[in-house]
Design a protein around this motif. Structure first.
Motif, PDB file in Angstrom:
ATOM      1  N   ASP A  77     -91.663  42.129 -40.896  1.00 40.15           N
ATOM      2  CA  ASP A  77     -92.881  41.698 -41.611  1.00 40.15           C
ATOM      3  C   ASP A  77     -94.119  42.412 -41.078  1.00 40.15           C
ATOM      4  O   ASP A  77     -95.041  42.723 -41.841  1.00 40.15           O
ATOM      5  CB  ASP A  77     -93.052  40.182 -41.515  1.00 40.15           C
ATOM      6  CG  ASP A  77     -92.103  39.427 -42.442  1.00 40.15           C
ATOM      7  OD1 ASP A  77     -91.599  40.032 -43.414  1.00 40.15           O
ATOM      8  OD2 ASP A  77     -91.869  38.228 -42.196  1.00 40.15           O
ATOM      9  N   LEU A  78     -94.151  42.672 -39.763  1.00 43.10           N
ATOM     10  CA  LEU A  78     -95.263  43.460 -39.200  1.00 43.10           C
ATOM     11  C   LEU A  78     -95.296  44.844 -39.841  1.00 43.10           C
ATOM     12  O   LEU A  78     -96.366  45.339 -40.246  1.00 43.10           O
ATOM     13  CB  LEU A  78     -95.071  43.576 -37.678  1.00 43.10           C
ATOM     14  CG  LEU A  78     -96.063  44.464 -36.929  1.00 43.10           C
ATOM     15  CD1 LEU A  78     -97.429  43.794 -36.836  1.00 43.10           C
ATOM     16  CD2 LEU A  78     -95.547  44.790 -35.530  1.00 43.10           C
ATOM     17  N   CYS A  79     -94.126  45.462 -39.961  1.00 46.37           N
ATOM     18  CA  CYS A  79     -94.065  46.800 -40.579  1.00 46.37           C
ATOM     19  C   CYS A  79     -94.505  46.764 -42.029  1.00 46.37           C
ATOM     20  O   CYS A  79     -95.259  47.636 -42.467  1.00 46.37           O
ATOM     21  CB  CYS A  79     -92.649  47.357 -40.465  1.00 46.37           C
ATOM     22  SG  CYS A  79     -92.258  47.859 -38.786  1.00 46.37           S
ATOM     23  N   SER A  80     -94.036  45.760 -42.769  1.00 46.84           N
ATOM     24  CA  SER A  80     -94.450  45.661 -44.177  1.00 46.84           C
ATOM     25  C   SER A  80     -95.958  45.544 -44.279  1.00 46.84           C
ATOM     26  O   SER A  80     -96.583  46.199 -45.114  1.00 46.84           O
ATOM     27  CB  SER A  80     -93.837  44.429 -44.844  1.00 46.84           C
ATOM     28  OG  SER A  80     -92.452  44.513 -44.844  1.00 46.84           O
ATOM     29  N   ALA A  81     -96.557  44.711 -43.429  1.00 42.18           N
ATOM     30  CA  ALA A  81     -98.009  44.490 -43.492  1.00 42.18           C
ATOM     31  C   ALA A  81     -98.777  45.773 -43.198  1.00 42.18           C
ATOM     32  O   ALA A  81     -99.865  45.984 -43.736  1.00 42.18           O
ATOM     33  CB  ALA A  81     -98.406  43.391 -42.516  1.00 42.18           C
ATOM     34  N   LEU A  82     -98.222  46.622 -42.337  1.00 40.99           N
ATOM     35  CA  LEU A  82     -98.941  47.838 -41.927  1.00 40.99           C
ATOM     36  C   LEU A  82     -98.508  49.069 -42.721  1.00 40.99           C
ATOM     37  O   LEU A  82     -99.071  50.151 -42.548  1.00 40.99           O
ATOM     38  CB  LEU A  82     -98.721  48.088 -40.429  1.00 40.99           C
ATOM     39  CG  LEU A  82     -99.306  47.032 -39.492  1.00 40.99           C
ATOM     40  CD1 LEU A  82     -98.908  47.319 -38.046  1.00 40.99           C
ATOM     41  CD2 LEU A  82    -100.828  46.952 -39.625  1.00 40.99           C
ATOM     42  N   GLY A  83     -97.487  48.920 -43.569  1.00 40.96           N
ATOM     43  CA  GLY A  83     -97.010  50.071 -44.335  1.00 40.96           C
ATOM     44  C   GLY A  83     -96.158  51.031 -43.521  1.00 40.96           C
ATOM     45  O   GLY A  83     -96.106  52.237 -43.816  1.00 40.96           O
ATOM     46  N   ILE A  84     -95.470  50.517 -42.496  1.00 44.52           N
ATOM     47  CA  ILE A  84     -94.564  51.352 -41.696  1.00 44.52           C
ATOM     48  C   ILE A  84     -93.174  51.277 -42.329  1.00 44.52           C
ATOM     49  O   ILE A  84     -92.628  50.180 -42.519  1.00 44.52           O
ATOM     50  CB  ILE A  84     -94.523  50.856 -40.229  1.00 44.52           C
ATOM     51  CG1 ILE A  84     -95.907  50.999 -39.583  1.00 44.52           C
ATOM     52  CG2 ILE A  84     -93.451  51.599 -39.425  1.00 44.52           C
ATOM     53  CD1 ILE A  84     -96.020  50.384 -38.188  1.00 44.52           C
ATOM     54  N   ALA A  85     -92.610  52.429 -42.660  1.00 36.51           N
ATOM     55  CA  ALA A  85     -91.308  52.464 -43.337  1.00 36.51           C
ATOM     56  C   ALA A  85     -90.213  51.898 -42.429  1.00 36.51           C
ATOM     57  O   ALA A  85     -90.228  52.128 -41.216  1.00 36.51           O
ATOM     58  CB  ALA A  85     -90.968  53.901 -43.728  1.00 36.51           C
ATOM     59  N   PRO A  86     -89.253  51.186 -43.036  1.00 33.50           N
ATOM     60  CA  PRO A  86     -88.202  50.549 -42.226  1.00 33.50           C
ATOM     61  C   PRO A  86     -87.093  51.521 -41.839  1.00 33.50           C
ATOM     62  O   PRO A  86     -85.910  51.244 -41.998  1.00 33.50           O
ATOM     63  CB  PRO A  86     -87.686  49.439 -43.153  1.00 33.50           C
ATOM     64  CG  PRO A  86     -87.908  49.968 -44.526  1.00 33.50           C
ATOM     65  CD  PRO A  86     -89.142  50.831 -44.452  1.00 33.50           C
ATOM     66  N   THR A  87     -87.488  52.671 -41.293  1.00 32.21           N
ATOM     67  CA  THR A  87     -86.514  53.686 -40.903  1.00 32.21           C
ATOM     68  C   THR A  87     -86.395  53.788 -39.384  1.00 32.21           C
ATOM     69  O   THR A  87     -85.634  54.595 -38.877  1.00 32.21           O
ATOM     70  CB  THR A  87     -86.935  55.062 -41.447  1.00 32.21           C
ATOM     71  OG1 THR A  87     -88.277  55.302 -41.016  1.00 32.21           O
ATOM     72  CG2 THR A  87     -86.901  55.101 -42.955  1.00 32.21           C
ATOM     73  N   TRP A  88     -87.168  52.949 -38.650  1.00 28.90           N
ATOM     74  CA  TRP A  88     -87.142  53.000 -37.188  1.00 28.90           C
ATOM     75  C   TRP A  88     -85.825  52.443 -36.657  1.00 28.90           C
ATOM     76  O   TRP A  88     -85.135  51.679 -37.321  1.00 28.90           O
ATOM     77  CB  TRP A  88     -88.336  52.245 -36.610  1.00 28.90           C
ATOM     78  CG  TRP A  88     -88.554  50.862 -37.156  1.00 28.90           C
ATOM     79  CD1 TRP A  88     -89.192  50.524 -38.317  1.00 28.90           C
ATOM     80  CD2 TRP A  88     -88.104  49.634 -36.578  1.00 28.90           C
ATOM     81  NE1 TRP A  88     -89.168  49.158 -38.495  1.00 28.90           N
ATOM     82  CE2 TRP A  88     -88.508  48.585 -37.450  1.00 28.90           C
ATOM     83  CE3 TRP A  88     -87.403  49.297 -35.423  1.00 28.90           C
ATOM     84  CZ2 TRP A  88     -88.241  47.233 -37.194  1.00 28.90           C
ATOM     85  CZ3 TRP A  88     -87.143  47.955 -35.165  1.00 28.90           C
ATOM     86  CH2 TRP A  88     -87.557  46.949 -36.048  1.00 28.90           C
ATOM     87  N   ARG A  89     -85.471  52.863 -35.425  1.00 24.98           N
ATOM     88  CA  ARG A  89     -84.237  52.373 -34.801  1.00 24.98           C
ATOM     89  C   ARG A  89     -84.501  51.311 -33.754  1.00 24.98           C
ATOM     90  O   ARG A  89     -83.688  50.415 -33.547  1.00 24.98           O
ATOM     91  CB  ARG A  89     -83.472  53.547 -34.128  1.00 24.98           C
ATOM     92  CG  ARG A  89     -82.998  54.624 -35.077  1.00 24.98           C
ATOM     93  CD  ARG A  89     -82.145  54.062 -36.221  1.00 24.98           C
ATOM     94  NE  ARG A  89     -81.162  53.081 -35.769  1.00 24.98           N
ATOM     95  CZ  ARG A  89     -80.653  52.104 -36.528  1.00 24.98           C
ATOM     96  NH1 ARG A  89     -81.043  51.980 -37.780  1.00 24.98           N
ATOM     97  NH2 ARG A  89     -79.775  51.255 -36.037  1.00 24.98           N
ATOM     98  N   GLU A  90     -85.626  51.449 -33.049  1.00 17.93           N
ATOM     99  CA  GLU A  90     -85.933  50.523 -31.960  1.00 17.93           C
ATOM    100  C   GLU A  90     -87.434  50.289 -31.903  1.00 17.93           C
ATOM    101  O   GLU A  90     -88.206  51.156 -32.300  1.00 17.93           O
ATOM    102  CB  GLU A  90     -85.544  51.122 -30.599  1.00 17.93           C
ATOM    103  CG  GLU A  90     -84.106  50.975 -30.248  1.00 17.93           C
ATOM    104  CD  GLU A  90     -83.818  51.506 -28.840  1.00 17.93           C
ATOM    105  OE1 GLU A  90     -82.660  51.427 -28.464  1.00 17.93           O
ATOM    106  OE2 GLU A  90     -84.734  51.982 -28.152  1.00 17.93           O
ATOM    107  N   ALA A  91     -87.795  49.130 -31.359  1.00 19.56           N
ATOM    108  CA  ALA A  91     -89.194  48.866 -31.035  1.00 19.56           C
ATOM    109  C   ALA A  91     -89.291  48.662 -29.529  1.00 19.56           C
ATOM    110  O   ALA A  91     -88.487  47.937 -28.942  1.00 19.56           O
ATOM    111  CB  ALA A  91     -89.693  47.623 -31.765  1.00 19.56           C
ATOM    112  N   GLU A  92     -90.260  49.337 -28.914  1.00 16.64           N
ATOM    113  CA  GLU A  92     -90.527  49.179 -27.480  1.00 16.64           C
ATOM    114  C   GLU A  92     -91.737  48.253 -27.358  1.00 16.64           C
ATOM    115  O   GLU A  92     -92.826  48.587 -27.830  1.00 16.64           O
ATOM    116  CB  GLU A  92     -90.830  50.523 -26.832  1.00 16.64           C
ATOM    117  CG  GLU A  92     -89.681  51.515 -26.961  1.00 16.64           C
ATOM    118  CD  GLU A  92     -90.032  52.920 -26.478  1.00 16.64           C
ATOM    119  OE1 GLU A  92     -89.109  53.749 -26.392  1.00 16.64           O
ATOM    120  OE2 GLU A  92     -91.231  53.189 -26.209  1.00 16.64           O
TER     121      GLU A  92
END
Ligand SMILES: Nc1nc2c(c(=O)[nH]1)N[C@H]1C(S)=C(S)[C@@H](COP(=O)(O)O)O[C@H]1N2
Ligand SMILES: [Mo]
Length: 161
Positions: A77-92
């Motif tokens: 949901d954070l990514c959706s709100a910021l427009g970050i594509a859901p192609t990431w593998r990990e979050a640090e």
């Protein structure tokens, strides 16, 4: 430059730090291609909310606390709100006092067995205080001395491996 002893993503001490490093709860979010966003708790409160029910903090030194209901925003949901594509593998996820963990995209899914993982701004319906960890990463299924329950989240970096 950080040496290995101070890399927050490497295994670290189980001793919990009780003191917030400073008063500012703003989080820097870094997208896979390096674009950065500043995210405040007020912004998080406006985005879709998810509550992780019946969570325990299995704390080194001062026992287990809980159960707590932590409310916040999932990483998708954070990514959706910021427009970050859901192609990431990990979050640090790293705190301002040098404590961190990695969350895979599978772990971050709201229906994951370990989850729902949230960036929490409230506990039992009350705003989380800075002293209590505002904004705190909650990983409901983690029981290893709270090593993934990161208080005072300062940076969320999404990486595509
Ligand atoms: N930022 C930050 N988060 C942290 C820690 C820390 O030192 N710094 N310690 C962890 C450990 S080892 C424990 S046991 C718990 C303690 O959580 P509590 O202060 O809510 O009891 O926080 C976890 N999250
Ligand atoms: Mo701990």
């Amino acid at each position: 430059m950080q040496n290995h002893e101070h890399d927050p993503l490497r295994p670290h001490a189980h001793e919990p730090n009780p003191e917030p490093p400073h008063d500012d709860p703003t989080i820097t979010v870094v997208a896979p291609h390096g674009e950065t966003f500043l995210v405040t708790p007020e912004m998080l409160r406006q985005w879709p909310a998810t509550t992780a029910h019946h969570c325990f903090i299995v704390s080194t030194g001062h026992g287990t606390s809980g159960p707590f209901d932590f409310t916040g925003v999932t990483l998708p949901d954070l990514c959706s709100a910021l427009g970050i594509a859901p192609t990431w593998r990990e979050a640090e996820i790293v705190s301002a006092d040098g404590f961190g963990t990695r969350i895979t995209r599978e772990e971050a899914a709201p229906n994951a067995p370990i989850g729902p993982v949230v960036l929490a701004y409230a506990c039992n319906g009350e705003p989380l205080s800075r002293r209590a960890g505002l904004v705190r990463l909650i990983v409901p299924g983690e029981r290893d001395d709270a090593l993934r329950q990161v208080k005072w989240v300062a940076t969320v970096r999404f990486v595509s491996l």
